[in-house]
Scaffold this active site. Structure first.
Site, mmCIF file in Angstrom:
data_model
loop_
_atom_site.group_PDB
_atom_site.id
_atom_site.type_symbol
_atom_site.label_atom_id
_atom_site.label_comp_id
_atom_site.label_asym_id
_atom_site.label_seq_id
_atom_site.Cartn_x
_atom_site.Cartn_y
_atom_site.Cartn_z
ATOM 1 N N GLY A 266 3.207 10.555 3.374
ATOM 2 C CA GLY A 266 1.932 9.862 3.066
ATOM 3 C C GLY A 266 0.875 10.292 1.784
ATOM 4 O O GLY A 266 0.651 8.845 1.385
ATOM 5 N N ASP B 243 -8.299 14.404 7.884
ATOM 6 C CA ASP B 243 -8.376 13.041 9.645
ATOM 7 C C ASP B 243 -9.350 14.747 9.963
ATOM 8 O O ASP B 243 -10.592 15.050 10.206
ATOM 9 C CB ASP B 243 -7.523 12.510 9.677
ATOM 10 C CG ASP B 243 -8.250 11.765 10.200
ATOM 11 O OD1 ASP B 243 -9.513 11.784 11.064
ATOM 12 O OD2 ASP B 243 -7.327 11.312 11.570
HETATM 13 P P1 XMP Z 1 -5.091 15.226 10.433
HETATM 14 O O1 XMP Z 1 -5.894 15.398 11.805
HETATM 15 O O2 XMP Z 1 -4.336 16.978 10.567
HETATM 16 O O3 XMP Z 1 -4.485 14.169 10.005
HETATM 17 O O4 XMP Z 1 -6.239 16.004 9.229
HETATM 18 C C1 XMP Z 1 -3.721 14.405 8.677
HETATM 19 C C2 XMP Z 1 -2.766 13.209 8.568
HETATM 20 O O5 XMP Z 1 -2.980 11.769 9.998
HETATM 21 C C3 XMP Z 1 -2.846 10.939 9.741
HETATM 22 N N1 XMP Z 1 -3.318 10.399 9.678
HETATM 23 C C4 XMP Z 1 -3.759 8.628 8.586
HETATM 24 N N2 XMP Z 1 -2.416 7.478 8.890
HETATM 25 N N3 XMP Z 1 -3.622 5.954 8.141
HETATM 26 C C5 XMP Z 1 -3.065 6.774 8.470
HETATM 27 O O6 XMP Z 1 -1.902 6.182 8.176
HETATM 28 C C6 XMP Z 1 -5.044 6.760 9.119
HETATM 29 O O7 XMP Z 1 -6.623 6.555 9.374
HETATM 30 C C7 XMP Z 1 -5.400 8.552 9.380
HETATM 31 N N4 XMP Z 1 -5.856 9.032 9.308
HETATM 32 C C8 XMP Z 1 -4.696 10.358 10.136
HETATM 33 C C9 XMP Z 1 -1.916 10.846 8.170
HETATM 34 O O8 XMP Z 1 -0.857 11.346 7.703
HETATM 35 C C10 XMP Z 1 -2.795 12.775 7.631
HETATM 36 O O9 XMP Z 1 -1.497 13.184 6.782
#
Ligand code: XMP
Length: 185
Positions: A43, A102
């Site tokens: 990403g 996130d």
């Molecule tokens: P965490 O929950 O571990 O997640 O902080 C980080 C990864 O989750 C994906 N992510 C998203 N991908 N739209 C996306 O396309 C979103 O709104 C979203 N929220 C989390 C992302 O890959 C990130 O590296």
């Protein structure tokens, strides 16, 4: 605008300006010593490519691949680290770069693993987007591009079911597009 996008949250121009400011801030905060920028695949690739060009000093380039999502638009809770830098990072400043913070599980796992393998490294984090509302672990990024509301966003590296990564802006996906897919990492 792509037909699956409900609204644009961050335009190309806004992303460019903010990324440049982040690169300048990182260069200013770390003027000396070894500085390594670690891109979290997949990403962060667009953000990373623009960010490192805004850092006007010598840097090292490394990659890591952490997959945190099982399916759909919510986290599986487990983080699988598939690729990790094998460089010796001891004594270096390492900035881990991700597209979005996130729940925080991904960055927390990567940071913990880096510190476990390279105890002397100074580990910092940089994310383009910060979705504070969904934080499950205690973690704040050192460098944040934009705060983002609790909506599923795609574009500029962020995907749903492997799609939309190459959109040059970040937008909110229309809800009907969520069905039957799997987003990546
Ligand atoms: P965490 O929950 O571990 O997640 O902080 C980080 C990864 O989750 C994906 N992510 C998203 N991908 N739209 C996306 O396309 C979103 O709104 C979203 N929220 C989390 C992302 O890959 C990130 O590296």
């Amino acid at each position: 605008m792509h037909q699956d996008i409900e609204r644009v949250l961050f335009s190309e121009d806004a992303i460019r300006a903010r990324t440049r400011a982040l690169g300048e801030a990182i260069a200013k905060a770390h003027p000396e010593g070894d500085l390594v920028l670690v891109a979290l695949l997949k990403g962060s690739v667009l953000f990373y490519a623009d960010l490192i060009r805004a850092i006007d000093r010598q840097i090292g380039v490394e990659f890591a691949w952490a997959s945190s999502y099982g399916d759909g638009t919510s986290s599986s809770g487990t983080v699988e680290l598939k690729v990790f830098p094998d460089e010796d990072l001891r004594g270096k400043t390492v900035v881990v770069v991700d597209d979005i913070l996130d729940t925080g599980r991904t960055l927390a796992s990567v940071k913990a693993r880096l510190l476990a393998e390279h105890p002397d490294a100074e580990v910092r984090t940089c994310v383009l987007l910060d979705k504070r509302a969904r934080r499950a672990v205690e973690l704040d990024a050192d460098y944040v591009g934009f705060e983002v509301e609790d909506v599923f966003v795609v574009g500029y590296g962020l995907d749903f079911a492997g799609r939309y990564r190459n959109l040059p802006y970040i937008g909110v996906l229309k809800p009907h597009c969520y069905e039957g897919g799997e987003e990546g990492d």
